[in-house]
Design a protein around this motif. Structure first.
Motif, mmCIF file in Angstrom:
data_model
loop_
_atom_site.group_PDB
_atom_site.id
_atom_site.type_symbol
_atom_site.label_atom_id
_atom_site.label_comp_id
_atom_site.label_asym_id
_atom_site.label_seq_id
_atom_site.Cartn_x
_atom_site.Cartn_y
_atom_site.Cartn_z
ATOM 1 N N SER A 571 0.817 -1.210 0.000
ATOM 2 C CA SER A 571 0.000 0.000 0.000
ATOM 3 C C SER A 571 0.852 1.262 0.000
ATOM 4 C CB SER A 571 -0.918 0.008 1.224
ATOM 5 O OG SER A 571 -0.143 -0.034 2.409
ATOM 6 N N ASP A 572 2.042 1.190 0.613
ATOM 7 C CA ASP A 572 2.872 2.383 0.790
ATOM 8 C C ASP A 572 4.296 2.128 0.314
ATOM 9 O OD1 ASP A 572 0.685 2.415 2.947
ATOM 10 O OD2 ASP A 572 1.433 4.464 3.030
ATOM 11 N N ALA A 573 4.899 3.167 -0.211
ATOM 12 C CA ALA A 573 6.319 3.100 -0.563
ATOM 13 C C ALA A 573 7.011 4.302 0.059
ATOM 14 C CB ALA A 573 6.505 3.112 -2.078
ATOM 15 N N SER A 574 8.077 4.040 0.793
ATOM 16 C CA SER A 574 8.841 5.170 1.342
ATOM 17 C C SER A 574 10.202 5.186 0.663
ATOM 18 C CB SER A 574 8.980 5.058 2.860
ATOM 19 O OG SER A 574 9.806 3.987 3.215
ATOM 20 N N ILE A 575 10.547 6.339 0.150
ATOM 21 C CA ILE A 575 11.767 6.462 -0.639
ATOM 22 C C ILE A 575 12.770 7.303 0.137
ATOM 23 C CG2 ILE A 575 12.720 7.138 -2.873
ATOM 24 C CD1 ILE A 575 10.478 5.049 -3.080
ATOM 25 N N ASN A 576 13.923 6.725 0.404
ATOM 26 C CA ASN A 576 14.918 7.484 1.159
ATOM 27 C C ASN A 576 15.755 8.365 0.231
ATOM 28 O OD1 ASN A 576 16.210 4.403 1.032
ATOM 29 N ND2 ASN A 576 17.609 6.026 0.443
ATOM 30 N N GLY A 577 16.511 9.276 0.839
ATOM 31 C CA GLY A 577 17.344 10.180 0.050
ATOM 32 C C GLY A 577 18.746 9.624 -0.129
ATOM 33 N N TRP A 578 19.579 10.463 -0.670
ATOM 34 C CA TRP A 578 20.979 10.099 -0.897
ATOM 35 C C TRP A 578 21.838 10.575 0.253
ATOM 36 C CZ3 TRP A 578 22.187 6.800 -4.398
ATOM 37 C CH2 TRP A 578 21.571 6.791 -5.636
ATOM 38 N N ILE A 579 22.967 9.929 0.416
ATOM 39 C CA ILE A 579 24.020 10.469 1.255
ATOM 40 C C ILE A 579 24.939 11.266 0.344
ATOM 41 C CG2 ILE A 579 25.899 9.957 2.818
ATOM 42 C CD1 ILE A 579 23.179 9.041 3.646
ATOM 43 N N LEU A 580 25.212 12.481 0.746
ATOM 44 C CA LEU A 580 26.143 13.293 -0.022
ATOM 45 C C LEU A 580 27.429 13.436 0.778
ATOM 46 C CD1 LEU A 580 23.616 16.098 -0.953
ATOM 47 C CD2 LEU A 580 24.233 14.096 -2.306
ATOM 48 N N ASP A 581 28.533 13.430 0.072
ATOM 49 C CA ASP A 581 29.777 13.670 0.794
ATOM 50 C C ASP A 581 29.900 15.181 1.019
ATOM 51 O OD1 ASP A 581 30.770 14.921 -1.410
ATOM 52 O OD2 ASP A 581 32.013 13.267 -2.044
ATOM 53 N N PRO A 582 30.892 15.593 1.764
ATOM 54 C CA PRO A 582 30.969 17.026 2.101
ATOM 55 C C PRO A 582 31.062 17.941 0.872
ATOM 56 C CG PRO A 582 32.351 15.763 3.564
ATOM 57 C CD PRO A 582 31.866 14.806 2.513
ATOM 58 N N ASP A 583 31.423 17.396 -0.274
ATOM 59 C CA ASP A 583 31.477 18.219 -1.492
ATOM 60 C C ASP A 583 30.144 18.241 -2.222
ATOM 61 O OD1 ASP A 583 34.139 18.544 -0.931
ATOM 62 O OD2 ASP A 583 34.739 16.831 -2.153
#
Length: 865
Positions: A571-583
């Motif tokens: 019924s639901d989809a949760s989409i996570n974000g990216w990890i960005l490096d300090p740059d």
RNA sequence: GGGCGCUUAGCUCAGCUGGUCAGAGCACCUGCCUUACAAGCAGGCGGUCGGGGGUUCGAGUCCCUCAGCGCCCACCA
């Protein structure tokens, strides 16, 4: 909460985070804390379709990030009373594992070799000279390697405290997954949703396998534009074309220009003759030909790019294939090249790679005076397999497809409406799905010409003349699945009929890994194998995953479930974000500076790393920030210390009498706790774990710094037992609530502090009950705590500004404020006096004017000698 | 070329349906050994909320537009 005190742990004299992870992960395993209870009804079950991580490499922080966020949701649901179905899977089949095994053992799969039961890989692998081995031997090595990798992965997941039920673990190469994959495929086949077709296909010449649209990526590559002309066969002006693929000239089947392009109108319908090879090809028109690209006339070859395929199909052109599957030019020229000079020119190219052939044909064109000017260097996007390092070619081959709406408007519409039906978290992620489904240009290619994967469960009859009958495959009975057609024998045949006239042959291909992982709900929920479990868990509740695999995993799973069950898989989809490096760049393994999860877990602790992951908003890209982990660690330590104090001041008994909360300040505190629970619960229900954490954390710090300080003296008994009981009871109700609110995020320290005074695991404790808290807070005036806190802050400020200790005695304090606030403060005057060390406290009603606090400090003591 | 997201204190980020929303933490500065915690506590410095328009009594908060960053997609002449 009644229970024997003896079962509880002592509150340590000096609480520490050291050793918590090891202690509790073992305990959770021993107590089966996260074991799924399949006796629960569907409505009481929350089932999570966990992404099976690829085990062919190492886990990086990006994985930890997303999985922790999901675990927070899982833990909330479990405490909320839902039975959480939370299996882990390992995606171990497919090309990534093959590559890892090839390089790890120094071997190479050669399917023509027979099985050697005694085969052992070389003691010292030499990647440059891999030892050939049979397919069964190769598969054995893959299984051996992945089994070891999976142990390492499981250890890491346990370490970060994922509350998965490890008894439910599956692998995409395992028998359950193979059976589900083959069964689903056979049903697709029976319904006409799966079909085989001989067609131009994007092809990786390194791995020598077809690849699917979803696995492509464009990369900017250096190339060059070459100009040469075709002569009009009937005489007249030559027509110049421009191309980045001159080596495909012998595969040219036509030229094409835009229908509205007046410059070439006179040529349309006529034939022109190719340079060097002397082949006559027609000139056509097509909307996709762009007048402003090159000379406006393009060379259509079979096949230089996917546009060629479109033109070839829509203009009904012949095939003039010159490429072999290994990426080299065929030894013999196409039949269309009939002239001796033409055949001689081709002989110069035969056997070369496309790159080598390009160099040679440019020389030939130049020698023949056909090259107009010098090649002009450009950079242009070129299609690659996402895991490959050489450009894809297009070859014609027989492949299996599953319909996914790419060639069927009705199906596409149905799948788009599945996207509407699915609840996306955050909502904007849906547009990625819509974009992808709307932009599909073909069905889903699921066959791979590789070795370590789920085989297609099919055989083909071999005619008396030795030809293979692909049109009418032999299908096994579903009960026999999984089968391997390369070793199993179809019904009605014997083993010695394999590969001979009048006999049979197995389908040599395997399924792409997504053809298996797209069935993760079916695999984990026991489709057809365990109808009872399936009924209790499917369709599932939640699919958590990364944004980059919406087009693959999420979409493919929707397709399979739609075709097989006519329902959304979850019924639901949760989409996570990216990890960005300090740059601000996406963190990737290819960069050398990536820290490993184990290293971070050791340095900061699991709860601290989890805190960092859970602080990131759902679907939001987040900088990799060890500072956040340090903050998380401090939070965990603070929780240890605050718990020690509250439990200690309450004399160690687990039982509390909620009616003991009599003091207005204490009731105001509980009213705030109740508000907090409401907020955290609402946030969690909307999959916003980050908000729940932020609110809980913010409250906790003011709870420690203000509420705890205000009532500390009274809790110790300065105003007598009844007032003390009110304070300690309110503190204990608050702490019990905080332990449970923190449990999804900081499972180790929450479990530790819970164990000091409560029975059982906090992770199986009920989520805080707002109604109970509100009952204890009955009639609370929130102003009491607010005004008392504000007044205490002013007193502290006076001391700090005077650079005096907070222990300094206040000889006199005068608080002026509006009447209702003064009335509220009067109810907490004793607490304010004690926490501020105020000798004389005067409360003055001031109907207008600024509220103020006048503070007179005692004289400093003479400096001690 | 299309789509999506982001742009708020030096840094990392909250600000949910427009009206105490100009915030938190980190960093920095100043103090404080206060019997849960010095891995702590108290206080302070710090931003014209990317630019420009507009709607409104009122806009980080809504609309338009521009710019920068990131991700995804797109027919490689």
């Amino acid at each position: 909460m009644a229970g024997s005190v003896s079962a509880m742990a002592e509150v340590p004299e000096k609480p520490t985070l050291d050793g918590l992870e090891a202690r509790w992960r073992d305990r959770w395993e021993r107590d089966a804390t996260y074991r799924f209870d399949r006796s629960k009804e569907r409505s009481a079950i929350f089932s999570i379709d966990t992404p099976p991580p690829t085990v062919s490499g190492s886990l990086h922080m990006g994985s930890v990030f997303g999985y922790v966020q999901t675990d927070c949701i899982a833990r909330f649901r479990r405490m909320r009373g839902e039975e959480v179905f939370y299996p882990m899977g390992w995606d171990d089949n497919g090309l990534p594992t093959e590559r890892r095994v090839e390089s790890f053992f120094g071997v190479r799969c050669d399917p023509s070799l027979p099985y050697d039961p005694a085969f052992e890989p070389p003691a010292e692998p030499d990647r440059k000279r891999p030892v050939p081995c049979s397919r069964p031997n190769f598969v054995e090595l893959c299984l051996r390697r992945t089994a070891e990798d999976e142990l390492v992965f499981e250890d890491l997941w346990r370490r970060v405290g994922l509350s998965v039920d490890w008894t439910l673990t599956y692998t995409t190469i395992g028998p359950k997954a193979q059976r589900a994959s083959q069964r689903a495929f056979l049903r697709n086949l029976a319904r006409g949703e799966a079909y085989a077709a001989e067609a131009p296909t994007l092809w990786d010449v390194t791995d020598q396998t077809a690849v699917a649209q979803a696995e492509l990526e464009d990369r900017e590559q250096a190339g060059a534009l070459h100009r040469y002309a075709f002569r009009a066969t009937a005489g007249g002006e030559p027509v110049t074309i421009e191309t980045t693929r001159p080596e495909l000239l012998p595969a040219c089947v036509a030229l094409v220009c835009h229908p509205d392009d007046d410059r070439y109108r006179h040529l349309v319908g006529s034939t022109v003759t190719s340079p060097l090879f002397g082949v006559d090809v027609p000139v056509h028109t097509h909307e996709l030909a762009q007048p402003d690209k090159g000379t406006g006339v393009a060379m259509i070859c079979t096949f230089g790019d996917v546009t060629d395929v479109i033109w070839w199909r829509e203009l009904d052109l012949p095939v003039r294939n010159i490429l072999e599957r290994n990426g080299r030019l065929r030894p013999e020229p196409p039949d269309a090249i009939t002239t001796n000079p033409g055949r001689a020119a081709y002989a110069e190219l035969a056997g070369k790679t496309t790159k080598q052939a390009q160099v040679r044909i440019v020389e030939l064109l130049r020698e023949a005076g056909e090259l107009e000017g010098e090649p002009r260097p450009i950079t242009h996007p070129v299609k690659f397999y996402e895991r490959g390092d050489r450009p894809l070619e297009i070859v014609t081959s027989r492949q299996w497809y599953i319909r996914n709406g790419g060639r069927d408007a009705d199906l596409r519409k149905a799948l788009l409406s599945r996207g509407e039906e699915l609840k996306w978290h955050p909502g904007f992620m849906k547009s990625r799905y819509d974009n992808w489904v709307g932009g599909l240009n073909g069905d889903w290619l699921i066959s791979r010409q590789r070795f370590f994967g789920v085989p297609f469960p099919l055989w083909y009859r071999i005619g008396a003349d030795g030809s293979v009958d692909h049109a009418d495959p032999i299908v096994p009975d579903e009960d026999l699945l999984p089968i391997d057609p390369s070793s199993d024998v179809p019904p009605g045949f014997t083993a010695d009929q394999r590969g001979v006239s009048g006999g049979f042959v197995g389908d040599p291909d395997i399924m792409d890994t997504w053809a298996t992982s797209s069935l993760s709900p079916q695999i984990t929920c026991g489709w057809e194998d365990d109808a009872d479990l399936f009924g209790r868990t499917f369709p599932m509740d939640l699919r958590p995953q990364g944004p980059e695999i919406i087009r693959t995993w999420l979409f493919a799973t929707v397709v399979r479930s739609h075709l097989e069950h006519d329902v959304l898989p979850w019924s639901d989809a949760s989409i996570n974000g990216w990890i960005l490096d300090p740059d601000r760049k996406k963190m990737s393994k290819s960069k050398g500076n990536v820290v490993t999860p184990v290293d971070l877990l050791e340095r900061h602790g699991s709860d601290a790393v989890r805190y960092w992951a859970a602080s990131a908003r759902p679907g939001t890209d987040t900088a990799f920030d060890e500072g956040q982990m340090k903050v998380g660690r401090r939070l965990a330590i603070k929780l240890l210390n605050a718990s020690k104090f509250v439990i200690g001041v309450g004399e160690g008994a687990a039982d509390v009498d909620p009616d003991a909360v009599r003091q207005p300040l204490d009731r105001a505190l509980l009213a705030e706790v109740a508000d907090l629970v409401d907020e955290a619960t609402t946030a969690f229900e909307g999959y916003d774990y980050a908000r729940a954490l932020e609110r809980t954390e913010a409250f906790f710090w003011t709870f420690c710094d203000d509420a705890l300080e205000l009532v500390k003296g009274r809790a110790y008994g300065s105003l007598g037992p009844t007032a003390s009981a009110s304070a300690t009871t309110a503190l204990r109700l608050s702490l019990s609530t905080l332990h449970r609110l923190f449990a999804p995020f900081l499972p180790f320290v929450a479990e530790e502090t819970w164990s000091w005074w409560q029975e059982g695991s906090v992770h199986r404790a009920p989520w805080p009950d707002v109604a109970e808290l509100r009952a204890s807070a009955d009639g609370a005036n929130p102003l009491v705590l607010q005004v008392a806190t504000a007044a205490l802050a002013e007193v502290r400020k006076a001391k700090t500004t005077a650079k005096r200790s907070l222990r300094t005695e206040v000889t006199a304090a005068v608080v002026r404020d509006r009447p209702e606030r003064i009335a509220a403060l009067r109810l907490a005057a004793d607490d304010l006096r004690e926490s501020g060390r105020i000798v004389s406290l005067e409360l003055v009603e001031a109907a207008d004017g600024e509220p103020s606090v006048e503070v007179s400090l005692a004289e400093p003591e003479p400096a001690a000698s």
